[in-house]
Every structure is written in structure tokens, then in C-alpha cells.
Design an enzyme around this catalytic site. Structure first.
Site, PDB file in Angstrom:
ATOM      1  CB  ALA A   1      -0.935  -0.045   1.202  1.00 51.27           C
TER       2      ALA A   1
ATOM      3  N   GLY B   1       3.564   2.977   6.000  1.00 49.27           N
ATOM      4  CA  GLY B   1       2.690   2.199   6.882  1.00 49.27           C
ATOM      5  C   GLY B   1       1.630   3.019   7.601  1.00 49.27           C
TER       6      GLY B   1
ATOM      7  CB  ALA C   1       5.291  -9.871   0.388  1.00 48.67           C
TER       8      ALA C   1
ATOM      9  N   GLY D   1      -9.032   4.190  24.838  1.00 49.07           N
ATOM     10  CA  GLY D   1      -7.596   3.876  24.791  1.00 49.07           C
ATOM     11  C   GLY D   1      -6.816   5.016  24.160  1.00 49.07           C
TER      12      GLY D   1
ATOM     13  CD  GLU E   1     -11.969   1.692  28.263  1.00 48.90           C
ATOM     14  OE1 GLU E   1     -11.475   2.079  27.195  1.00 48.90           O
ATOM     15  OE2 GLU E   1     -12.011   0.493  28.609  1.00 48.90           O
TER      16      GLU E   1
ATOM     17  CB  ALA F   1     -10.184   3.608  18.496  1.00 53.31           C
ATOM     18  CB  VAL F   2     -12.468  -1.521  20.644  1.00 49.01           C
ATOM     19  CG1 VAL F   2     -13.614  -0.595  21.009  1.00 49.01           C
ATOM     20  CG2 VAL F   2     -12.754  -2.247  19.326  1.00 49.01           C
TER      21      VAL F   2
ATOM     22  CB  ALA G   1       5.731   4.388  15.701  1.00 46.92           C
TER      23      ALA G   1
ATOM     24  CG  HIS H   1      17.275  29.284  34.265  1.00 50.60           C
ATOM     25  ND1 HIS H   1      16.305  28.620  34.980  1.00 50.60           N
ATOM     26  CD2 HIS H   1      17.081  30.612  34.472  1.00 50.60           C
ATOM     27  CE1 HIS H   1      15.574  29.522  35.631  1.00 50.60           C
ATOM     28  NE2 HIS H   1      16.018  30.736  35.333  1.00 50.60           N
TER      29      HIS H   1
HETATM   30  C1  FAD Z   1      -4.504   6.865  15.253  1.00 51.03           C
HETATM   31  C2  FAD Z   1      -3.177   6.261  15.636  1.00 51.03           C
HETATM   32  C3  FAD Z   1      -2.179   7.073  16.134  1.00 51.03           C
HETATM   33  C4  FAD Z   1      -0.943   6.534  16.506  1.00 51.03           C
HETATM   34  N1  FAD Z   1       0.007   7.359  17.027  1.00 51.03           N
HETATM   35  C5  FAD Z   1       1.181   6.844  17.442  1.00 51.03           C
HETATM   36  C6  FAD Z   1       2.193   7.694  17.989  1.00 51.03           C
HETATM   37  O1  FAD Z   1       2.032   8.912  18.090  1.00 51.03           O
HETATM   38  N2  FAD Z   1       3.343   7.122  18.409  1.00 51.03           N
HETATM   39  C7  FAD Z   1       3.554   5.774  18.312  1.00 51.03           C
HETATM   40  O2  FAD Z   1       4.621   5.311  18.740  1.00 51.03           O
HETATM   41  N3  FAD Z   1       2.622   4.948  17.775  1.00 51.03           N
HETATM   42  C8  FAD Z   1       1.448   5.449  17.332  1.00 51.03           C
HETATM   43  N4  FAD Z   1       0.521   4.628  16.772  1.00 51.03           N
HETATM   44  C9  FAD Z   1       0.838   3.201  16.575  1.00 51.03           C
HETATM   45  C10 FAD Z   1       1.712   3.017  15.312  1.00 51.03           C
HETATM   46  O3  FAD Z   1       1.075   3.583  14.184  1.00 51.03           O
HETATM   47  C11 FAD Z   1       1.971   1.543  15.044  1.00 51.03           C
HETATM   48  O4  FAD Z   1       2.366   0.906  16.228  1.00 51.03           O
HETATM   49  C12 FAD Z   1       3.072   1.396  14.009  1.00 51.03           C
HETATM   50  O5  FAD Z   1       2.663   1.945  12.779  1.00 51.03           O
HETATM   51  C13 FAD Z   1       3.440  -0.087  13.806  1.00 51.03           C
HETATM   52  O6  FAD Z   1       4.479  -0.145  12.883  1.00 51.03           O
HETATM   53  P1  FAD Z   1       4.705  -1.454  11.982  1.00 51.03           P
HETATM   54  O7  FAD Z   1       5.905  -1.173  11.157  1.00 51.03           O
HETATM   55  O8  FAD Z   1       4.686  -2.661  12.820  1.00 51.03           O
HETATM   56  O9  FAD Z   1       3.395  -1.562  11.061  1.00 51.03           O
HETATM   57  P2  FAD Z   1       2.626  -0.557  10.093  1.00 51.03           P
HETATM   58  O10 FAD Z   1       2.983   0.837  10.313  1.00 51.03           O
HETATM   59  O11 FAD Z   1       1.197  -0.939  10.203  1.00 51.03           O
HETATM   60  O12 FAD Z   1       3.167  -0.956   8.645  1.00 51.03           O
HETATM   61  C14 FAD Z   1       2.940  -2.233   8.106  1.00 51.03           C
HETATM   62  C15 FAD Z   1       3.019  -2.113   6.600  1.00 51.03           C
HETATM   63  O13 FAD Z   1       3.040  -3.443   6.039  1.00 51.03           O
HETATM   64  C16 FAD Z   1       2.299  -3.431   4.842  1.00 51.03           C
HETATM   65  N5  FAD Z   1       1.898  -4.809   4.526  1.00 51.03           N
HETATM   66  C17 FAD Z   1       1.041  -5.607   5.224  1.00 51.03           C
HETATM   67  N6  FAD Z   1       0.935  -6.821   4.634  1.00 51.03           N
HETATM   68  C18 FAD Z   1       1.742  -6.789   3.536  1.00 51.03           C
HETATM   69  C19 FAD Z   1       2.056  -7.718   2.516  1.00 51.03           C
HETATM   70  N7  FAD Z   1       1.521  -8.956   2.500  1.00 51.03           N
HETATM   71  N8  FAD Z   1       2.899  -7.348   1.522  1.00 51.03           N
HETATM   72  C20 FAD Z   1       3.462  -6.103   1.517  1.00 51.03           C
HETATM   73  N9  FAD Z   1       3.194  -5.175   2.453  1.00 51.03           N
HETATM   74  C21 FAD Z   1       2.363  -5.515   3.453  1.00 51.03           C
HETATM   75  C22 FAD Z   1       1.125  -2.524   5.163  1.00 51.03           C
HETATM   76  O14 FAD Z   1       0.514  -2.035   3.974  1.00 51.03           O
HETATM   77  C23 FAD Z   1       1.811  -1.427   5.975  1.00 51.03           C
HETATM   78  O15 FAD Z   1       2.213  -0.359   5.160  1.00 51.03           O
HETATM   79  C24 FAD Z   1      -0.716   5.140  16.369  1.00 51.03           C
HETATM   80  C25 FAD Z   1      -1.724   4.299  15.867  1.00 51.03           C
HETATM   81  C26 FAD Z   1      -2.938   4.854  15.505  1.00 51.03           C
HETATM   82  C27 FAD Z   1      -4.012   3.939  14.965  1.00 51.03           C
HETATM   83  N1  NAD Z   2       0.549   7.828  21.111  1.00 49.12           N
HETATM   84  C1  NAD Z   2       0.638   6.541  20.819  1.00 49.12           C
HETATM   85  O1  NAD Z   2       1.660   5.907  21.019  1.00 49.12           O
HETATM   86  C2  NAD Z   2      -0.555   5.832  20.241  1.00 49.12           C
HETATM   87  C3  NAD Z   2      -1.665   6.551  19.823  1.00 49.12           C
HETATM   88  C4  NAD Z   2      -2.754   5.854  19.305  1.00 49.12           C
HETATM   89  C5  NAD Z   2      -2.723   4.471  19.221  1.00 49.12           C
HETATM   90  N2  NAD Z   2      -1.612   3.824  19.619  1.00 49.12           N
HETATM   91  C6  NAD Z   2      -1.549   2.357  19.580  1.00 49.12           C
HETATM   92  O2  NAD Z   2      -2.466   1.828  18.661  1.00 49.12           O
HETATM   93  C7  NAD Z   2      -3.139   0.719  19.219  1.00 49.12           C
HETATM   94  C8  NAD Z   2      -4.624   0.890  18.992  1.00 49.12           C
HETATM   95  O3  NAD Z   2      -5.153   1.995  19.768  1.00 49.12           O
HETATM   96  P1  NAD Z   2      -6.566   1.849  20.432  1.00 49.12           P
HETATM   97  O4  NAD Z   2      -6.866   3.057  21.200  1.00 49.12           O
HETATM   98  O5  NAD Z   2      -7.536   1.360  19.402  1.00 49.12           O
HETATM   99  O6  NAD Z   2      -6.339   0.598  21.387  1.00 49.12           O
HETATM  100  P2  NAD Z   2      -6.098   0.520  22.980  1.00 49.12           P
HETATM  101  O7  NAD Z   2      -5.822  -0.912  23.256  1.00 49.12           O
HETATM  102  O8  NAD Z   2      -5.119   1.543  23.396  1.00 49.12           O
HETATM  103  O9  NAD Z   2      -7.495   0.935  23.605  1.00 49.12           O
HETATM  104  C9  NAD Z   2      -8.704   0.280  23.286  1.00 49.12           C
HETATM  105  C10 NAD Z   2      -9.670   0.567  24.412  1.00 49.12           C
HETATM  106  O10 NAD Z   2     -10.971   0.142  24.017  1.00 49.12           O
HETATM  107  C11 NAD Z   2     -11.604  -0.420  25.171  1.00 49.12           C
HETATM  108  N3  NAD Z   2     -12.697  -1.268  24.678  1.00 49.12           N
HETATM  109  C12 NAD Z   2     -12.590  -2.486  24.097  1.00 49.12           C
HETATM  110  N4  NAD Z   2     -13.830  -2.931  23.750  1.00 49.12           N
HETATM  111  C13 NAD Z   2     -14.709  -1.965  24.122  1.00 49.12           C
HETATM  112  C14 NAD Z   2     -16.106  -1.836  24.031  1.00 49.12           C
HETATM  113  N5  NAD Z   2     -16.856  -2.800  23.482  1.00 49.12           N
HETATM  114  N6  NAD Z   2     -16.688  -0.714  24.513  1.00 49.12           N
HETATM  115  C15 NAD Z   2     -15.939   0.270  25.077  1.00 49.12           C
HETATM  116  N7  NAD Z   2     -14.605   0.189  25.203  1.00 49.12           N
HETATM  117  C16 NAD Z   2     -14.000  -0.908  24.714  1.00 49.12           C
HETATM  118  C17 NAD Z   2     -10.486  -1.156  25.871  1.00 49.12           C
HETATM  119  O11 NAD Z   2     -10.804  -1.406  27.218  1.00 49.12           O
HETATM  120  C18 NAD Z   2      -9.335  -0.183  25.695  1.00 49.12           C
HETATM  121  O12 NAD Z   2      -9.256   0.757  26.748  1.00 49.12           O
HETATM  122  C19 NAD Z   2      -2.782   0.639  20.675  1.00 49.12           C
HETATM  123  O13 NAD Z   2      -2.048  -0.515  20.915  1.00 49.12           O
HETATM  124  C20 NAD Z   2      -1.946   1.864  20.965  1.00 49.12           C
HETATM  125  O14 NAD Z   2      -0.785   1.551  21.713  1.00 49.12           O
HETATM  126  C21 NAD Z   2      -0.536   4.458  20.148  1.00 49.12           C
END
Ligand code: FAD
Ligand code: NAD
Length: 489
Positions: free
Chosen positions: A35, A39, A112, A185, A206, A270-271, A321, A446
Site C-alpha cells: 500500500a 505504513g 508479498a 484507549g 470506555e 477504536a477498541v 511506532a 535556564h
Molecule cells: C490513530 C493512531 C495514532 C498513533 N500514534 C502513534 C504515535 O504517536 N506514536 C507511536 O509510537 N505509535 C502510534 N501509533 C501506533 C503506530 O502507528 C503503530 O504501532 C506502528 O505503525 C506499527 O508499525 P509497523 O511497522 O509494525 O506496522 P505498520 O505501520 O502498520 O506498517 C505495516 C506495513 O506493512 C504493509 N503490509 C502488510 N501486509 C503486507 C504484505 N503482504 N505485503 C506487503 N506489504 C504488506 C502494510 O501495507 C503497511 O504499510 C498510532 C496508531 C494509531 C491507529
Molecule cells: N501515542 C501513541 O503511542 C498511540 C496513539 C494511538 C494508538 N496507539 C496504539 O495503537 C493501538 C490501537 O489503539 P486503540 O486506542 O484502538 O487501542 P487501545 O488498546 O489503546 O485501547 C482500546 C480501548 O478500548 C476499550 N474497549 C474495548 N472494547 C470496548 C467496548 N466494546 N466498549 C468500550 N470500550 C472498549 C479497551 O478497554 C481499551 O481501553 C494501541 O495498541 C496503541 O498503543 C498508540
């Protein structure tokens, strides 16, 4: 069949960091992405979210300083903010393959799948369906395919009224007047604050007794955020979930499991997230997954198949990440130079960007006690900080957890502006053998946020003589190299 030293599947933070690490070690690397390059993190998570939250925090700062030298109203323009976010993301993304190719990484677009333990077929994506299937082989493979949002049966997403985080980041419509956030979350606590600052009426539900029940953040830091949510009128309900949703002409009618009802323009579900391994044909390589579908690895991040590694969201561990970047350096180095490095998620900070920035690393007091330390927490609030007063932002604090017996640093937490930056210093301090003296012996600028580290630990250092450093005991932050750790202990 094209031959490489290392094939990496997925170009998120895990995949691209592994590619950079391996290329710098001189390996011939292929990076496959089905894609958008970058990621979830670049396209739908960290970067777009941070771009939008930066605007949200400016709105708050300006409102906060109104009458203290600033006059006039400020408000967000949601559609323009989303376009700005798209430009920021595209700017990074467009540069991405160029940057990797410059380092000699073969960036391959396609889906892949394994055809054998060390052989990969790359199917063309729908935009390039005329292209032939390519086959590649390598003695080392890293799986970095990430995760996808978990669905919720009571709230099935339709991409328009009921969204997941992917749909949210792709929204092009006008700003919703009201929004329900299902799940309290990391994702929703950040995105609900964003929408609140732009003027949407928000409600988070929550199911657990507190917000952020799974976050690697101490409870008292979460309580500070909760107090702020109450103060700014950001509504949330705990021990509540959705029983049913009915999409209507211009919104969604919701029944909650406590019997109450509501109506919202949009819902964001977002669960949690689940690992993405569909279509990889892991069985052709013999790679094992656990009962939740995560790829099982050793502490070297190697799967049950020698030479095949898994990193980031697709294997058990923190789904951030930050953790994926940590994994990437370990797996790429192990794959190319032999298994020596092991992961240690206590060294990886967690950072939440919401109405307050909260950053934590290492052990909490409770975890430290359970690990056999004699923990003591040194704290200071930003109330006495010149910089915090100058910014009119004194609500946060710094906490430094250390071993009372030796002064060894075990972890810490920061709540306040730029906590995600200040935590790097805490992380470095925890890896240093200087213990509390890491903060004691630094000269600070400072006014700064960081000088509050010294304020926090000062009462504790007076309890130790300088020679106390000699009884320093390597602990949870022992160096990553296992051989060195054995020598040290
Ligand atoms: C709204 C939101 C906000 C977030 N904010 C933060 C943050 O501020 N700080 C933080 O640390 N984390 C944050 N996260 C979590 C973070 O985005 C993920 O933990 C991180 O992207 C995981 O990295 P990854 O490399 O494992 O996978 P991904 O970033 O998901 O990348 C995986 C890649 O693999 C590709 N792929 C999958 N299958 C195949 C295949 N078969 N062939 C080729 N390519 C493939 C996908 O298309 C994708 O591009 C956030 C998550 C969300 C949902
Ligand atoms: N700043 C960051 O590092 C950052 C920001 C966003 C997301 N992320 C990562 O992405 C992942 C996904 O984020 P997320 O917020 O979806 O997951 P999360 O696991 O952080 O939170 C999901 C929440 O949904 C609740 N929940 C589950 N089922 C429910 C229901 N039926 N009704 C009400 N509440 C329910 C859970 O108890 C939990 O608190 C997480 O693992 C998080 O670490 C990281």
C-alpha cells in the site's frame, strides 16, 4: 528469482528502520510494500495525528493566554486542517522511496506472500495488475506487516457514519457537530481531544473502570489528564459500552449498555488492533502464530523458523511506532550479524498526545517493587518552574523512580508540554550507570523544562555519598547486548 541478503515485508516504522539499519550494515535489501510507503504510522497514525493535534494545542494555548497579552478569538477550520495534514503526510511519503533507494534498498510495490521458508512471491497490486508476479529469495526475512483496527460487532463500520481510525484520517466532509468515541484507549483519548478543540461535542465511552486501562502510563498521570478533561468539559463515561447502533439519514442512534441512549453525527470505534498476517501464507514457511494471531518470536525477535524475524505490531508487545523502531534495529542487526541483541520494552518510551502530553519509560513504583527493588519516587510539579510560569502552563510534573538503596534509575514519567521530548533524557539517564548523578552532574539551560529533573532528584541525592555510585547494581536497564549483560551481572 532475484536474490537478496535480506527481504523485509512492510514499510511502516518497523520495516523502513530495518531496511535502513541493514543497508548501513552493507546488506543487499529488498523492502516490499503493498500500500502506501510509511505504513500506518506515517499515513494514518502518528504523523497525521500529530499534525492535527499541533493545531489543537495552538487553539488551546491561544485561548489560555487570551487577556494575557493576546486578544481575539481563534478557532479551527477542520476541512483545511485535514488538507494541511494530507500535504504534510504526502511530503514525507513522496520523499520516502527516494531516500531508501539512495541507500541502495530495492523498494518493491506489491503484495508479498511466502512460497517457501526463504522465498517470497510479490503479486501486483490492483493498480498494476498487468505486471507479472515477481519472485525473490533471501536467507533472512523480516516480517513487519503491522496491524489493523479490531472490529466491534455492536458498531460495524460503514466508512461514513461509523468510522475506524483509518476512515477518520481519510475524512473529507465537514466537521461533525457531535461524535461518539467508542473505546477510551490511546487512539480515542488523543482524537477526542482533537475534535473537542475544533468545537465538536464529544463523548468517549470506555468499558473498563478508567480511561487508558492498557496504556503503559502510571495511574496518577492518567488522573491528571482526567482532571483536565473534566475542567475543559470533555465528556467521558467509564464502565460503559455500546449495545446497538442504528444508522439514520444524518447520523447514528446509539443504545448504551447502561440503558441510556444518544444520537451522534459520527462514531469513531477504536477498541484495539489485531495483527495483519492475512494473505502472507505463513504456513508455506512454517512460521507459527499464537492464539490471537500474533507471530511468536524469541527475545532475539526470531520466529520459530531460523532466519525469519517478526517486528512491530505483528508480534506480541507494545503496539507503538516507538516499539517497532526499537525492534527494527534489533532484528536487522541480529539477522545480519548473528543473534546477540534482545528487545527490552522498558527502554522504549510511551507518549500520549492529548489534552496533556504524558510520557513514561521504564518501571513504575509498583513494577519496581515487584521486580525486587526498593523503589522511591522523586517528584516535582511544574508549579515552581520558571519556564512553566512563563508559558502559564504549570499543571504537569516530573517523576523519577529510583532504587532507594543504590540510586539506580528505574523509570520515570513526565506530564506537561513537550513531555515526549523530555522523556528522551529520562531514557538516557535510565541506561546510564550514573544513576541519580546523571541528573545531578549536568549543567542545564535556564529557563527550561529539563532543569526540573535536577529539582526533582535533589532531596534524594543528598542521602547518598558520591561513593554510593560504587554499589550501583545493573538492573532492568542492563545493556542490550546479552554477552555484556552476563559479564556485568
Ligand atoms: C490513530 C493512531 C495514532 C498513533 N500514534 C502513534 C504515535 O504517536 N506514536 C507511536 O509510537 N505509535 C502510534 N501509533 C501506533 C503506530 O502507528 C503503530 O504501532 C506502528 O505503525 C506499527 O508499525 P509497523 O511497522 O509494525 O506496522 P505498520 O505501520 O502498520 O506498517 C505495516 C506495513 O506493512 C504493509 N503490509 C502488510 N501486509 C503486507 C504484505 N503482504 N505485503 C506487503 N506489504 C504488506 C502494510 O501495507 C503497511 O504499510 C498510532 C496508531 C494509531 C491507529
Ligand atoms: N501515542 C501513541 O503511542 C498511540 C496513539 C494511538 C494508538 N496507539 C496504539 O495503537 C493501538 C490501537 O489503539 P486503540 O486506542 O484502538 O487501542 P487501545 O488498546 O489503546 O485501547 C482500546 C480501548 O478500548 C476499550 N474497549 C474495548 N472494547 C470496548 C467496548 N466494546 N466498549 C468500550 N470500550 C472498549 C479497551 O478497554 C481499551 O481501553 C494501541 O495498541 C496503541 O498503543 C498508540
Amino acid at each position: 528469482m532475484d536474490k537478496f541478503d535480506l527481504i523485509i515485508i512492510g514499510s511502516g516504522p518497523g520495516g523502513y528502520k530495518a531496511a535502513l539499519t541493514a543497508a548501513r550494515l552493507g546488506a543487499k535489501v529488498a523492502l516490499i510494500e503493498k500500500a502506501l510507503p510509511g505504513g500506518n504510522c506515517l499515513n494514518l497514525g502518528c504523523i497525521p495525528k500529530k499534525t492535527l493535534l499541533h493545531l489543537a494545542s495552538i487553539i488551546e494555548d491561544v485561548q489560555h493566554l487570551n487577556g494575557r497579552g493576546l486578544v481575539g478569538e481563534i478557532r479551527g477550520d477542520f476541512r483545511a486542517a485535514m488538507r494541511h495534514k494530507d500535504d504534510v503526510v504526502a511530503g514525507i511519503r513522496n520523499n520516502f522511496p527516494v531516500w531508501l533507494r539512495r541507500l541502495g534498498v530495492a523498494v518493491i510495490t506489491g503484495r508479498a506472500r511466502f512460497i517457501g521458508p526463504y522465498e517470497i512471491a510479490v503479486d501486483p497490486t490492483s493498480e498494476h495488475e498487468q505486471e507479472p508476479v515477481r519472485t525473490l529469495s533471501a536467507p533472512r526475512i523480516i516480517i513487519a506487516t503491522g496491524s489493523e483496527p479490531k472490529p466491534l460487532a455492536q458498531c460495524p463500520t460503514d466508512g461514513h457514519f461509523i468510522l475506524n481510525t483509518r476512515d477518520f484520517m481519510s475524512m473529507t466532509e465537514d466537521q461533525p457537530r457531535s461524535m461518539l468515541f467508542v473505546g477510551g484507549g490511546m487512539a480515542n483519548v488523543e482524537l477526542a481531544y482533537l475534535m473537542h478543540q475544533f468545537g465538536t461535542d464529544v463523548l468517549i465511552v470506555e468499558r473498563e473502570p478508567s480511561l487508558l486501562p492498557n496504556a503503559r502510563i502510571p495511574e496518577h498521570a492518567i488522573n491528571t489528564l482526567v482532571r483536565k478533561f473534566n475542567r475543559i468539559g470533555l465528556e467521558f463515561r467509564t464502565e460503559t459500552s455500546v449495545a446497538a447502533c442504528h444508522v439514520e439519514e444524518a447520523g447514528v442512534a446509539v443504545s448504551f449498555d447502561d440503558g441510556s441512549e444518544g444520537r451522534f453525527d459520527k462514531i469513531l470505534v477504536a477498541v484495539g488492533r489485531r495483527p495483519l498476517t492475512a494473505g502472507l501464507d505463513l504456513d508455506k514457511a512454517g512460521v507459527k502464530v499464537n492464539e490471537e494471531g500474533f507471530i511468536i518470536t524469541s527475545s532475539y525477535l526470531e520466529t520459530n523458523v531460523p532466519g525469519i524475524y517478526a517486528i512491530g505490531d505483528v508480534k506480541p508487545g507494545p503496539m507503538t511506532a516507538n516499539a517497532a523502531l526499537h525492534d527494527a534495529k534489533i532484528a536487522a542487526t541480529n539477522a545480519l550479524t548473528g543473534n546477540e541483541l534482545t528487545f527490552n520494552y522498558f527502554m522504549v518510551p510511551t507518549v500520549l498526545h492529548s489534552a496533556m502530553e504524558i510520557a513514561a519509560v521504564g518501571l513504575t513504583e509498583e513494577q519496581a517493587e515487584a521486580a525486587g527493588f526498593e523503589p522511591e519516587a522523586a517528584r516535582t510539579s511544574f508549579g515552581g518552574s520558571g519556564k512553566a510560569r512563563a508559558y502559564h502552563d504549570t499543571e504537569g510534573f516530573i517523576e523519577v523512580v529510583h532504587d532507594a538503596e543504590t540510586g539506580q534509575l528505574l523509570g520515570g514519567c513526565i506530564v506537561g508540554p513537550e513531555a515526549g521530548e523530555q522523556i528522551q533524557m529520562m531514557t538516557a539517564a535510565c541506561q546510564s550507570e550514573q544513576g541519580l548523578w546523571f541528573f545531578k552532574e549536568l549543567s542545564y539551560s535556564h529557563p527550561s523544562w529539563a532543569e526540573e529533573f535536577e529539582t526533582a532528584i535533589e532531596p534524594c541525592t543528598s542521602a547518598f555519598s558520591r561513593s554510593a555510585k560504587e554499589v550501583f547494581r545493573p538492573g532492568i536497564f542492563r545493556p542490550l547486548r546479552t554477552k555484556k549483560a552476563v559479564r556485568n551481572s
